[in-house]
Write a protein that holds these residues in place. Structure first.
Motif, PDB file in Angstrom:
ATOM      1  N   PRO A 119      46.463  69.679-113.012  1.00 42.84           N
ATOM      2  CA  PRO A 119      47.443  69.890-114.078  1.00 42.84           C
ATOM      3  C   PRO A 119      47.486  68.755-115.076  1.00 42.84           C
ATOM      4  CG  PRO A 119      48.540  69.260-112.047  1.00 42.84           C
ATOM      5  CD  PRO A 119      47.100  69.488-111.699  1.00 42.84           C
ATOM      6  N   TYR A 120      46.815  67.647-114.778  1.00 42.01           N
ATOM      7  CA  TYR A 120      46.781  66.519-115.697  1.00 42.01           C
ATOM      8  C   TYR A 120      45.529  66.515-116.552  1.00 42.01           C
ATOM      9  CZ  TYR A 120      50.807  64.453-113.416  1.00 42.01           C
ATOM     10  OH  TYR A 120      52.064  64.224-112.940  1.00 42.01           O
ATOM     11  N   SER A 121      44.736  67.587-116.508  1.00 40.27           N
ATOM     12  CA  SER A 121      43.470  67.587-117.224  1.00 40.27           C
ATOM     13  C   SER A 121      43.660  67.372-118.719  1.00 40.27           C
ATOM     14  CB  SER A 121      42.725  68.899-116.975  1.00 40.27           C
ATOM     15  OG  SER A 121      43.492  70.007-117.398  1.00 40.27           O
ATOM     16  N   ALA A 122      44.806  67.831-119.253  1.00 41.78           N
ATOM     17  CA  ALA A 122      45.067  67.658-120.680  1.00 41.78           C
ATOM     18  C   ALA A 122      45.330  66.207-121.035  1.00 41.78           C
ATOM     19  CB  ALA A 122      46.255  68.517-121.114  1.00 41.78           C
ATOM     20  N   TYR A 123      45.581  65.364-120.022  1.00 42.46           N
ATOM     21  CA  TYR A 123      45.927  63.977-120.282  1.00 42.46           C
ATOM     22  C   TYR A 123      44.856  63.027-119.775  1.00 42.46           C
ATOM     23  CZ  TYR A 123      50.118  66.754-120.497  1.00 42.46           C
ATOM     24  OH  TYR A 123      51.004  67.762-120.771  1.00 42.46           O
ATOM     25  N   GLY A 124      43.637  63.524-119.626  1.00 42.15           N
ATOM     26  CA  GLY A 124      42.520  62.651-119.353  1.00 42.15           C
ATOM     27  C   GLY A 124      41.946  62.692-117.953  1.00 42.15           C
ATOM     28  N   ALA A 125      42.624  63.309-116.983  1.00 41.00           N
ATOM     29  CA  ALA A 125      42.120  63.288-115.614  1.00 41.00           C
ATOM     30  C   ALA A 125      41.003  64.310-115.422  1.00 41.00           C
ATOM     31  CB  ALA A 125      43.251  63.550-114.619  1.00 41.00           C
ATOM     32  N   GLY A 126      41.231  65.539-115.865  1.00 43.39           N
ATOM     33  CA  GLY A 126      40.211  66.570-115.774  1.00 43.39           C
ATOM     34  C   GLY A 126      39.943  67.017-114.363  1.00 43.39           C
ATOM     35  N   GLY A 127      39.065  68.037-114.254  1.00 46.12           N
ATOM     36  CA  GLY A 127      38.598  68.461-112.953  1.00 46.12           C
ATOM     37  C   GLY A 127      39.548  69.364-112.210  1.00 46.12           C
ATOM     38  N   LYS A 128      39.316  69.447-110.912  1.00 41.65           N
ATOM     39  CA  LYS A 128      40.065  70.322-110.022  1.00 41.65           C
ATOM     40  C   LYS A 128      40.937  69.495-109.082  1.00 41.65           C
ATOM     41  CE  LYS A 128      37.987  74.102-111.502  1.00 41.65           C
ATOM     42  NZ  LYS A 128      38.725  75.218-112.143  1.00 41.65           N
ATOM     43  N   VAL A 129      41.853  70.186-108.408  1.00 43.24           N
ATOM     44  CA  VAL A 129      42.715  69.509-107.437  1.00 43.24           C
ATOM     45  C   VAL A 129      41.938  69.373-106.133  1.00 43.24           C
ATOM     46  CG1 VAL A 129      44.910  69.541-106.216  1.00 43.24           C
ATOM     47  CG2 VAL A 129      44.775  70.466-108.535  1.00 43.24           C
ATOM     48  N   VAL A 130      41.538  68.164-105.812  1.00 41.90           N
ATOM     49  CA  VAL A 130      40.726  67.863-104.635  1.00 41.90           C
ATOM     50  C   VAL A 130      41.410  66.734-103.865  1.00 41.90           C
ATOM     51  CG1 VAL A 130      38.467  67.109-103.790  1.00 41.90           C
ATOM     52  CG2 VAL A 130      38.621  68.554-105.825  1.00 41.90           C
ATOM     53  N   LEU A 131      41.554  66.909-102.556  1.00 45.51           N
ATOM     54  CA  LEU A 131      42.209  65.923-101.711  1.00 45.51           C
ATOM     55  C   LEU A 131      41.189  65.111-100.930  1.00 45.51           C
ATOM     56  CD1 LEU A 131      45.053  68.222-100.338  1.00 45.51           C
ATOM     57  CD2 LEU A 131      45.238  66.524-102.172  1.00 45.51           C
ATOM     58  N   ASN A 132      41.552  63.868-100.637  1.00 46.96           N
ATOM     59  CA  ASN A 132      40.669  62.978 -99.895  1.00 46.96           C
ATOM     60  C   ASN A 132      41.395  62.381 -98.698  1.00 46.96           C
ATOM     61  OD1 ASN A 132      38.281  63.148-101.518  1.00 46.96           O
ATOM     62  ND2 ASN A 132      39.320  61.919-103.072  1.00 46.96           N
TER      63      ASN A 132
END
Length: 313
Positions: free
Chosen positions: A103-116
């Motif tokens: 949900p932050y892709s518009a603010y520079g993070a991009g990509g998909k929601v991936v957990l580590n």
């Protein structure tokens, strides 16, 4: 642009709340990011989550019949810890469900929601069976004050090799200082404390007099009373009396407790003793209860992470 602030129901603001948070400068530190890419610096290289989910170790059965012997034990809603890197958060149980957009892709993070490995999530419903494995419906968010929650589904792995395990050992004690609360994301705060009363000391946030961030709130009769003036600058407190906006307070007008207000930059702030709680009962009104969609679930969880003031001394 800050002369008047029009506030909208939280469910309509999930996409924009991250920008509000960024403008407020309220990011906290101390816990893993729940949206870290599996290829980010310092993160061990692992197979993409699509192949991880499809590996034999993830499969409890090869047919469509739920294997009850491998069902994850969920006593009640609680915090769980991710044990693998590169675990996709999907829109529904099953390998064909799309991976959620960050949900932050518009603010520079991009990509998909991936957990580590090391990320913490809130498991919010019973496990569901799809594609020969169990899936957990989880809520997660970034480590930042008032970051909106994201709700989706992750594959649970197997009892012998779990990908997600119940674990809240990282939670601070029952009387946490503000610094401890700032180290947690909203979902972590909710999972650690639920609605238990918490008391901590904090200072009013101060800003330069000419910062141009003054504002007022329009009446919002359709919204919850204790969300009035959310994200307006005078509701923020911090750990040292400086200018940082670190922790946002919410006030229920019915209690008669006034928002803290601002003091001029450089003035000596009296330290406040603040008592309040997360998981306010009224948060259930932020979305249909029970919810029908993951977006509705995210709206409700986000409301439940807000801190509602009971007393200020």
């Amino acid at each position: 642009m800050y002369g008047a602030v029009h506030m909208y129901p939280l469910s309509a603001r999930l996409g924009s709340l991250g920008l509000v948070v960024a403008l407020a400068g309220c990011a906290a530190s101390g816990s893993p990011s729940a949206f870290a890419s599996s290829t980010s610096g310092g993160t061990p290289s692992t197979p993409p989550a699509s192949s991880l989910e499809s590996s034999p170790s993830a499969e409890a059965s090869s047919d469509a019949t739920p294997n009850e012997a491998t069902r994850p034990v969920i006593q009640s809603e609680g915090l769980w810890t991710i044990r693998v890197n590169g675990l996709n958060v999907r829109a529904a149980p099953g390998l064909s469900a799309p991976v959620l957009d960050d949900p932050y892709s518009a603010y520079g993070a991009g990509g998909k929601v991936v957990l580590n490995a090391g990320d913490h999530v809130l498991v919010i419903t019973d496990a569901k069976w799809a594609d020969g494995r169990w899936w957990l419906e989880i809520a997660t968010d970034r480590v930042a004050s008032n970051a909106p929650a994201v709700v989706g589904f992750v594959a649970a792995g197997t009892p012998a090799a779990p990908w997600v395990e119940e674990d809240n050992a990282f939670c601070p004690g029952t009387g946490p200082p503000l610094t401890a609360l700032l180290s947690l994301s909203g979902v972590e705060r909710l999972g650690c404390y639920s609605s238990a009363p918490l008391t901590f000391a904090a200072f009013r946030a101060t800003i330069p007099p000419d910062a141009g961030l003054g504002g007022f709130c329009d009446p919002r009769p359709a919204d919850l009373d204790w969300l009035v003036c959310e994200n307006i600058n005078y509701n923020w407190v911090n750990r040292d009396g400086g200018t940082a906006w670190e922790f946002l307070l919410h006030f229920d007008p019915a209690t008669g407790i006034a928002p803290t207000g601002l003091t001029p930059e450089g003035s000596v702030n009296p330290k406040l003793e603040i008592t309040g709680h997360f998981n306010d009962e009224a948060a259930l009104d932020c979305a249909p209860n029970p919810w029908d969609t993951i977006e509705e679930a995210a709206a409700q969880v986000t409301c439940r992470t807000l801190f509602v003031v009971e007393q200020v001394n």
